[in-house]
Design a protein around this motif. Sequence first.
Motif, short mmCIF file in Angstrom:
data_model
loop_
_atom_site.label_atom_id
_atom_site.label_comp_id
_atom_site.label_asym_id
_atom_site.label_seq_id
_atom_site.Cartn_x
_atom_site.Cartn_y
_atom_site.Cartn_z
N HIS A 35 0.83 -1.20 0.00
CA HIS A 35 0.00 0.00 0.00
C HIS A 35 0.87 1.26 0.00
CE1 HIS A 35 -3.95 1.63 -0.01
NE2 HIS A 35 -3.70 2.42 1.01
N ARG A 36 1.98 1.20 0.74
CA ARG A 36 2.91 2.35 0.73
C ARG A 36 3.44 2.57 -0.69
NH1 ARG A 36 4.03 0.85 6.04
NH2 ARG A 36 5.46 -0.84 5.45
N ARG A 37 3.84 1.48 -1.37
CA ARG A 37 4.34 1.62 -2.74
C ARG A 37 3.26 2.20 -3.64
NH1 ARG A 37 6.34 -4.16 -4.32
NH2 ARG A 37 6.17 -3.26 -6.40
N ARG A 38 2.04 1.71 -3.48
CA ARG A 38 0.94 2.15 -4.32
C ARG A 38 0.65 3.65 -4.17
NH1 ARG A 38 -4.80 0.37 -3.89
NH2 ARG A 38 -6.07 2.12 -4.57
N LEU A 39 0.67 4.11 -2.91
CA LEU A 39 0.33 5.51 -2.67
C LEU A 39 1.32 6.44 -3.37
CD1 LEU A 39 -0.79 5.43 1.08
CD2 LEU A 39 -2.24 5.63 -0.97
N ALA A 40 2.54 5.95 -3.61
CA ALA A 40 3.56 6.78 -4.26
C ALA A 40 3.37 6.85 -5.78
CB ALA A 40 4.95 6.23 -3.94
N VAL A 41 2.57 5.94 -6.35
CA VAL A 41 2.47 5.91 -7.81
C VAL A 41 1.05 5.87 -8.37
CG1 VAL A 41 4.77 4.93 -8.26
CG2 VAL A 41 2.87 3.39 -7.73
N VAL A 42 0.06 5.59 -7.53
CA VAL A 42 -1.33 5.53 -8.01
C VAL A 42 -2.09 6.71 -7.42
CG1 VAL A 42 -3.44 4.12 -8.05
CG2 VAL A 42 -1.21 2.99 -8.10
N PRO A 43 -2.84 7.47 -8.24
CA PRO A 43 -3.52 8.64 -7.70
C PRO A 43 -4.61 8.26 -6.69
CG PRO A 43 -4.25 8.23 -9.94
CD PRO A 43 -3.12 7.27 -9.68
N ARG A 44 -4.86 9.15 -5.75
CA ARG A 44 -5.83 8.85 -4.69
C ARG A 44 -7.25 8.72 -5.23
NH1 ARG A 44 -7.75 14.14 -1.82
NH2 ARG A 44 -7.86 15.42 -3.66
N GLY A 45 -7.47 9.25 -6.44
CA GLY A 45 -8.79 9.12 -7.06
C GLY A 45 -9.18 7.66 -7.29
N VAL A 46 -8.18 6.80 -7.43
CA VAL A 46 -8.43 5.36 -7.53
C VAL A 46 -8.28 4.81 -6.11
CG1 VAL A 46 -7.74 3.20 -8.62
CG2 VAL A 46 -7.29 5.36 -9.78
N SER A 47 -9.40 4.64 -5.43
CA SER A 47 -9.29 4.17 -4.05
C SER A 47 -9.67 2.70 -3.98
CB SER A 47 -10.18 5.02 -3.13
OG SER A 47 -11.48 5.07 -3.65
N SER A 48 -9.38 2.05 -2.85
CA SER A 48 -9.75 0.64 -2.69
C SER A 48 -10.57 0.49 -1.43
CB SER A 48 -8.51 -0.25 -2.59
OG SER A 48 -7.78 -0.21 -3.79
N ALA A 49 -11.63 -0.30 -1.51
CA ALA A 49 -12.52 -0.49 -0.35
C ALA A 49 -11.76 -1.15 0.79
CB ALA A 49 -13.73 -1.32 -0.75
N LEU A 50 -10.93 -2.11 0.47
CA LEU A 50 -10.19 -2.84 1.51
C LEU A 50 -8.76 -3.04 1.00
CD1 LEU A 50 -10.26 -4.43 4.22
CD2 LEU A 50 -10.88 -6.45 2.89
N PRO A 51 -7.80 -2.31 1.55
CA PRO A 51 -6.45 -2.38 0.98
C PRO A 51 -5.67 -3.62 1.41
CG PRO A 51 -6.51 -0.76 2.73
CD PRO A 51 -7.91 -1.33 2.62
N VAL A 52 -6.26 -4.78 1.19
CA VAL A 52 -5.49 -6.03 1.30
C VAL A 52 -5.20 -6.45 -0.14
CG1 VAL A 52 -6.49 -6.71 3.52
CG2 VAL A 52 -7.48 -7.60 1.41
N TYR A 53 -3.95 -6.78 -0.40
CA TYR A 53 -3.52 -7.06 -1.77
C TYR A 53 -3.68 -8.55 -2.04
CZ TYR A 53 -2.28 -2.25 -2.22
OH TYR A 53 -2.39 -0.88 -2.32
#
Length: 457
Positions: A35-53
Amino acid sequence: MTDTIDTSIATPSYSVTQERRIVTAIPGPKSEELHRRRLAVVPRGVSSALPVYIAKANGAILVDVDGNQFIDLGAGIGVTTVGHTEKAVVDAAAGQLQDVIHTLFTITPYEEYVRVAELLAEHTPGDFEKRTVLVNSGAEAVENGVKIARKHTGRNGVAVLEHAYHGRTNLTMAMNFKAAPYSTGFGPFAGDVYRAPNSYPYHDGLSGTEAAARTINYLEKTVGAADLACLVVEPIQGEGGFVVPAEGFLPALQEWCTAQGIVFIADEIQSGMARTGAYFASEHFGLVPDMVLSAKGIAGGLPLAGVTGRAEIMDAAQPGGLGGTFGGNPVAAAAAIAVFEQIEAGSLLAEAKRIEQTLYAGLLELQAKYDIIGEVRGIGAMVAIELVEPGTASTTKTPNAEAVNAIVAFAAQRGVLVLTAGTYGNVLRFLPSLAVSDALLADALSVLDEAFASLGA
Ligand code: PLZ
């Protein structure tokens, strides 16, 4: 010794044990790192209901990167209807990958596209000549449906209903009922879209005939039938909260459309492809739409969508007027053919009815215990509960989104993935894959029971 019952014939074999299992905090450490990696490269406009990968998925179970197993009651919003990584779908797609991955149907065609069109002609309501154009997403199907209806009628107006959801493209944003978060700040929006009242029996108390008269009167006064190209309806509204219209509402609308030369389009993107125990939910209401839009469940998880309609309407579009690079991709089309076969082979229409019975019984029991459950509704494996403030279930029916969010969070911590819906965010919707067993449903319902109890409701 112990009795061993061989269920290998009756029970499909799964590569993931069909059980919930929580072994770390939710989200676990590996998910948190991702999730840390994602926040650095994916815009917050694309959110996830449950951030389990998710690392693996099979049947009705999702396995995350930390080894937690979740009962998936959402199926990627009604997409993996035949089950996650369903073997027939995987085999068909893998085989197709070896043969042809892409040519572009509008350059050099291939059989799989034609076969999907044949299957949709066979399984959508109506015994008349049909044509299908294949595209990549639900929103693209809506766009094409409207485009074709306009060409056929020579009119511009598009009618939609309150609480509808049709997508995230410019035209479909204009067709959605709910602004936030879908369209806030994203204008200007497409014009000529007219929103009319729907039928929402829990709230409006109207019969189907009364609700239809209201809708028709509204459209006649605010637009005029002569300017309407199409009316787009979800037979059971999806994002709107699994709203099942009162009996007679949809047939009355269709009758009016037919009389006025308005193309009646059923957006079956969420309700179609066996989800409700029929190939398309329109069948429950005796509807024979001029056009049926399908997507989500059609290809077992691969991106594919279709616009299927009366030949004379579909053929209004000029040669070259419809298409797109990836529309009807051979791999997605091969997967769709396997999905149609699996609906028959796995008796999935009957499975949807089994799920309806189990879910309804369980949810009605919860409703008897917890008065914030205002209504249990839905058909087949498309069932929802609407939550209201304590003591308002039969009076003001005041939306209770807070309880919905608390329950979703509680369930996630215990390995049950539940989705929300509703204009007011106060609906819990259940749209599991049709592979979900009664045992898994019972387990999930017991977690929901604990969740409601934890609210002190
Ligand atoms: N019509 C009835 O349900 C998609 C939206 C998920 P696409 N609903 C899920 C999200 O948050 O983006 C949907 C639908 C109905 C159209 C669509 C649009 O389908 O494949 O998402 O474009």
